[in-house]
Design an enzyme around this catalytic site. Structure first.
Site, short mmCIF file in Angstrom:
data_model
loop_
_atom_site.label_atom_id
_atom_site.label_comp_id
_atom_site.label_asym_id
_atom_site.label_seq_id
_atom_site.Cartn_x
_atom_site.Cartn_y
_atom_site.Cartn_z
N ASP A 167 44.09 40.11 37.32
CA ASP A 167 43.82 39.07 38.29
C ASP A 167 43.08 39.71 39.42
OD1 ASP A 167 44.55 36.29 39.41
OD2 ASP A 167 45.53 37.68 41.09
N PHE A 168 42.00 38.52 39.96
CA PHE A 168 41.19 39.08 41.19
C PHE A 168 40.78 40.43 41.30
CE2 PHE A 168 40.40 39.47 45.63
CZ PHE A 168 39.62 38.34 46.03
N VAL A 169 40.03 40.75 40.03
CA VAL A 169 39.45 42.23 40.08
C VAL A 169 38.48 42.30 41.13
CG1 VAL A 169 40.28 42.47 37.86
CG2 VAL A 169 38.04 41.56 38.24
N GLU A 224 39.35 39.09 35.74
CA GLU A 224 38.99 37.50 36.72
C GLU A 224 38.18 38.03 37.62
OE1 GLU A 224 41.12 34.01 39.17
OE2 GLU A 224 41.60 36.02 39.31
N GLN A 266 24.90 39.13 36.84
CA GLN A 266 24.88 40.74 37.05
C GLN A 266 26.10 41.31 37.76
OE1 GLN A 266 21.98 42.68 36.19
NE2 GLN A 266 23.41 44.23 36.58
N TRP A 313 25.84 40.59 27.54
CA TRP A 313 26.80 41.55 27.02
C TRP A 313 28.00 40.67 26.32
CZ3 TRP A 313 28.70 46.11 30.63
CH2 TRP A 313 29.02 47.29 29.61
N HIS A 369 44.37 27.64 34.70
CA HIS A 369 45.53 27.08 35.66
C HIS A 369 44.89 26.91 37.06
CE1 HIS A 369 45.19 31.57 36.04
NE2 HIS A 369 45.76 31.35 37.21
N ASP A 370 43.88 27.68 37.36
CA ASP A 370 43.17 27.33 38.69
C ASP A 370 42.15 26.24 38.64
OD1 ASP A 370 44.41 29.41 40.04
OD2 ASP A 370 43.23 31.01 39.15
N TRP A 377 27.41 21.87 11.99
CA TRP A 377 26.74 22.11 10.59
C TRP A 377 27.17 23.43 10.28
CZ3 TRP A 377 24.03 19.59 14.48
CH2 TRP A 377 23.52 18.42 14.41
#
Length: 895
Positions: free
Chosen positions: A674-676, A699, A720, A770, A781-782, A892
């Site tokens: 969370d919240f990195v 996240e 970036q 990447w 959920h947010d 397809w």
């Protein structure tokens, strides 16, 4: 033969609030009975690898020095750490002394080394029950710290002079009797060591200060009106006293038998001692060195260890490095070698050197490719390598004598032939890492154009995709019978820690309201088989810890896993069930911030409790709200709670141990972080190196680029920043592709599908730069659920899923969408992805990106389009047949 790492007896849990006394949640008593078990060792804190054999990487940076003949060429040399515990017996001393007048002194002591803490509380006369309360201030010894509103923690003081067998640590509690206090309750814990709790027969110690009127209450103090009996504190895991076979009545029954006005007999002093067993951790190591015998073609393996006592190597060899089947080599064997149980293995007693180390040398014929072993230090304790046997690869050599001309010719290729496979692959990996580091270097950024950086990164991805294809082609095919047993796609083995196999399809297993039922774990357990049958491979669970907010994203006590979603036992059951149906499980780890337990002298909430009882040094200094004394933050601050300073060594150590504990205790396979954005990705690398997850995703969510309210076409700066964070983790984790979600918003909402390609004709999000580290999603959920912070354009959700489930990257599907009217369409897309083996590195050729339509061909096997405009895949050598179609999307397949 292989050893199996049994569940260790020692579990470290945070002590819960004793006020919780629901009978339905009372657990059975446990005692510390030592039984046969295996201790695992390895480069990380805990053992969580499955009990299968595997080779050990020969990349130790601090290999121990071992005596080796100068004439012998060293082919393998590695030092492996060994983590073990030894049991130390001691005593807890409890003494009650009568002083002057009506003053009494309760002394609690322990004769074992350690930072002992008394966790205690009282019962008052007007509330004689099972709940604890805090004692009056005048009763608290110096150094006492309150724990919430129910208990006190007081450190035991180490005595300056002791006698053998005497008490090393003591604490004194002074009080008057008679008084309003009816009983003193306590347990002992070892602070900052194992976090173990020491109780009496699995329950609290209780010192009643009024006479217990139930004669058979098992009083063990003075028999005339004073005793110590077990209270009804909820059972905790940890280290306990030696077993006692007596049966105890529930404390609630005792309480019912009391009459407040009943006459009590006089309080009397006593002195009791109770045996305890403490497990003390030790660090040792074992070194394995392989060299070529100068005279023969045999491999010489030397094993050396600093384990105390008589160490025995339990060993065998194998001819195949795939199944690593144990067998016994022919004689001669080293001295003091015995055959173990029907010739399944050999056991060799190691020789002792003058420096206390033990060693032995094994001569192994070149027909064998590996040496397998575990270490036995006594009849009940074995040491292995993180749940598996130690495996030492043995190189093979030509036995014939080479002519002089042949020798001269071979000198030109000697360096290639004699490099062990592990060293060869290590060199390649380092080269790739150097390229990635080169991209992120500030100095290089000034000298290299963005086009050059992108070119290098895309080349790395291309090489990885080619290597991955080779790896896939080398996997043995299944028989028709085995395929019929399970129609679900079986992903190959793990490529590297944190990034999975490349074929993951992620299911977010909750929404913002899931906590409200109080039994979410059990509700989700009933859906486990269904989720597996839909084609998902990984499930992301909500934060498991105690939290100020019910959703779990304001964690408080990290070791308390009783949350609004369910308790720790239910969580274990859920994870086990997911594993049974073939699903991996991600735990939601909130590492950026943590809510405090106590206020400082200024009234600021910045002091933590529980097992990780940090002070304000654990909080960053530039968070204006919480007066932290740590260093400045390495990221953006989250102002609702104290931001943790990950630059502190003690913080990182505790977090790594906690993550490893979760892996081992709960069975998590990886992490959603969370919240990195709040802390440097290099710290994340440290945490992932320690916990070795199968899959990890961070996240990193910040705003895209807008001009006067309209999204910019070029979002390279945004992606970036996400790529920079991934790179800071050394590529050990992926990240949610917030860039792709934002661009899809504008493209679908405004009918601007031309946004879905960048200037080079690639996908414009992280998946275009990447893809193997991009976790694509359209809702969570947010952004969705009842929060709706950034809801996907309504009615266009299936266009979003048609995009992410056909494109490279790792797609994530939101729980609310799975169990909605979109279900059948999502399942069909998942099935198509699996059927065509689309993976995180699949190639994309964008064939159309106009105002009302976007179209692409993936791996030359799948074509897709989204938008109201028309598109048909090109005719030619390939014949395309329509597979799926919905509102404004179509897919397809090559027929």
């Amino acid at each position: 033969m292989s050893t199996v790492a049994l569940e260790p007896l020692l579990h470290n849990h945070h002590r819960e609030n004793p006020k919780f006394r629901s009978k339905s949640k009372m657990t059975k008593r446990y005692y510390l009975n030592y039984s046969y078990k295996l201790h695992s060792s390895g480069g990380s804190f805990c053992n969580f690898r499955p009990p299968t054999l595997h080779a050990i990487r020969a990349c130790s940076a601090n290999a121990a020095a071992v005596d080796i003949s100068e004439s012998a060429q060293v082919l393998f040399n590695e030092n492996f750490p060994l983590k073990r515990t030894e049991k130390v017996e001691g005593k807890i001393s409890i003494r009650l002394d009568h002083g002057k007048d009506e003053k009494w002194k309760l002394t609690v002591g322990c004769n074992l080394e350690g930072k002992w803490v008394l966790h205690w509380g009282v019962n008052y006369m007007d509330d004689i029950g099972s709940e604890w309360d805090q004692p009056p201030i005048e009763m608290r010894p110096p150094g006492s710290v309150p724990v919430k509103d129910y208990a006190i923690e007081t450190p035991l003081k180490k005595l300056s002079s002791t006698v053998e067998g005497g008490t090393l640590h003591e604490v004194h509690i002074d009080f008057y009797s008679p008084s309003e206090i009816a009983a003193i309750n306590f347990v002992l814990k070892v602070d900052e060591e194992t976090g173990a709790w020491y109780q009496h027969r699995g329950r609290d110690f209780m010192v009643p200060l009024v006479d217990c009127l139930v004669e058979d209450a098992n009083a063990i103090g003075g028999k005339k009106g004073f005793g110590i009996w077990p209270g009804s504190f909820k059972q905790l895991s940890g280290m306990f006293l030696k077993p006692d076979e007596s049966n105890y009545k529930d404390q609630d029954l005792i309480n019912e038998s009391r009459t407040p006005n009943q006459q009590n007999r006089r309080l009397e002093g006593f002195h009791e001692e109770h045996p305890i067993i403490k497990e003390v951790p030790y660090q040792n190591s074992v070194t394995a060195v392989v060299r070529k015998c100068p005279e023969t073609s045999k491999n010489l393996l030397r094993i050396e260890t600093d384990l105390p006592g008589d160490a025995i190597v339990h060993w065998g060899v194998c001819r195949n490095d795939k199944n690593k089947k144990w067998e016994i080599p022919s004689a001669p064997h080293p001295p003091d070698t015995k055959v173990f149980k029907k010739k399944k293995a050999l056991q060799t007693l190691l020789k002792k050197k003058e420096n206390g180390k033990a060693w032995e040398e094994f001569r192994i014929d070149e027909e064998f490719v590996g040496f397998l072993f575990v270490l036995k230090i006594n009849e009940t304790t074995w040491l292995n390598c993180m749940g598996s046997d130690f495996y030492i690869p043995l190189p093979k050599y030509e036995t014939r004598k080479k002519s002089e001309s042949t020798v001269e010719k071979e000198k030109t290729t000697e360096s290639v032939q004699e490099i062990p496979p592990t060293e060869y692959t290590k060199g390649i990996i380092n080269e790739i890492r150097n390229l990635v580091t080169d991209i992120s270097s500030e100095k290089k950024r000034k000298t290299k154009s963005k086009e050059a950086q992108e070119s290098i990164l895309q080349e790395i991805e291309k090489l990885a995709a080619e290597a991955y294809s080779i790896f896939r082609s080398s996997i043995p095919t299944f028989t028709e019978e085995s395929v019929l047993e399970s129609e679900r796609l079986k992903p190959p083995g793990k490529i590297c820690s944190g990034t999975g196999s490349g074929f993951e399809i992620l299911c977010q297993g909750f929404n913002w309201e899931s906590h409200k039922s109080g039994k979410w774990y059990m509700e989700l357990k009933d859906k486990a088989e269904e989720l597996s049958s839909l084609g998902f491979t990984v499930v992301w669970l909500p934060p498991p810890t105690e939290s100020v907010s019910p959703e779990g994203y304001m964690p408080k006590d990290l070791y308390n896993l009783n949350s609004r979603y369910g308790n720790i036992d239910q969580l274990k059951i859920l994870v086990k069930r997911f594993h049974e149906v073939g699903l991996r499980v991600l735990g939601d780890a909130v590492l950026n911030h943590r809510c405090a337990h106590y206020q400082n002298q200024n009234g600021v909430w910045n002091l933590f409790g529980g097992r990780l009882n940090w002070d304000d040094r654990a909080i960053v200094a530039d968070d204006p709200h919480f007066q932290g004394r740590g260093n400045k933050s390495s990221g953006d601050n989250f102002h609702a709670a104290p931001n943790i300073d990950h630059s502190q060594d003690f913080v990182r150590k505790d977090i790594k141990e906690w993550l490893c504990w979760l892996r081992k205790e709960i069975g998590y396979d990886g992490w959603r972080l969370d919240f990195v954005r709040g802390f440097w990705g290099g710290y994340v690398k440290d945490y992932l190196d320690a916990s070795e997850p199968y899959f990890a995703v961070g996240e990193y969510w910040d705003s895209l680029s807008y001009t006067y309210g309209e999204m910019d076409l070029n979002q390279d700066a945004h992606r970036q920043r996400i790529v920079d964070w991934i790179n800071a983790t050394n590529g050990a984790a992926g990240a949610f592709d917030v860039t792709t979600k934002g661009i899809l918003h504008s493209a679908l909402e405004r009918c601007e599908y031309w946004r879905l390609t960048d200037q080079k004709g690639k996908p414009p999000g992280v998946v275009g730069w990447w893809p193997s580290r991009a976790v694509t999603f359209i809702e969570n959920h947010d952004t969705g659920s009842t929060q709706g912070h950034w809801r996907f354009p309504g009615g266009k959700e299936m266009q979003g899923y048609a995009y992410i489930l056909t494109h490279p990257g790792t797609p994530a599907v939101f729980y609310d969408h799975i169990f909605s009217h979109y279900r059948s369409e999502i399942v069909a897309l998942i099935s198509l992805r699996n059927r065509n083996k689309i993976h995180c590195r699949s190639t994309v050729k964008i064939t159309k990106a106009e105002k009302d339509v976007y179209a692409a061909i993936i791996d030359d096997k799948v074509a897709m389009k989204i938008g109201p405009g028309s598109y048909e895949p090109p005719t030619g050598s390939q014949n395309w047949s329509s597979s799926l179609e919905g509102k404004d999307y179509k897919v397809w397949e090559v027929s």
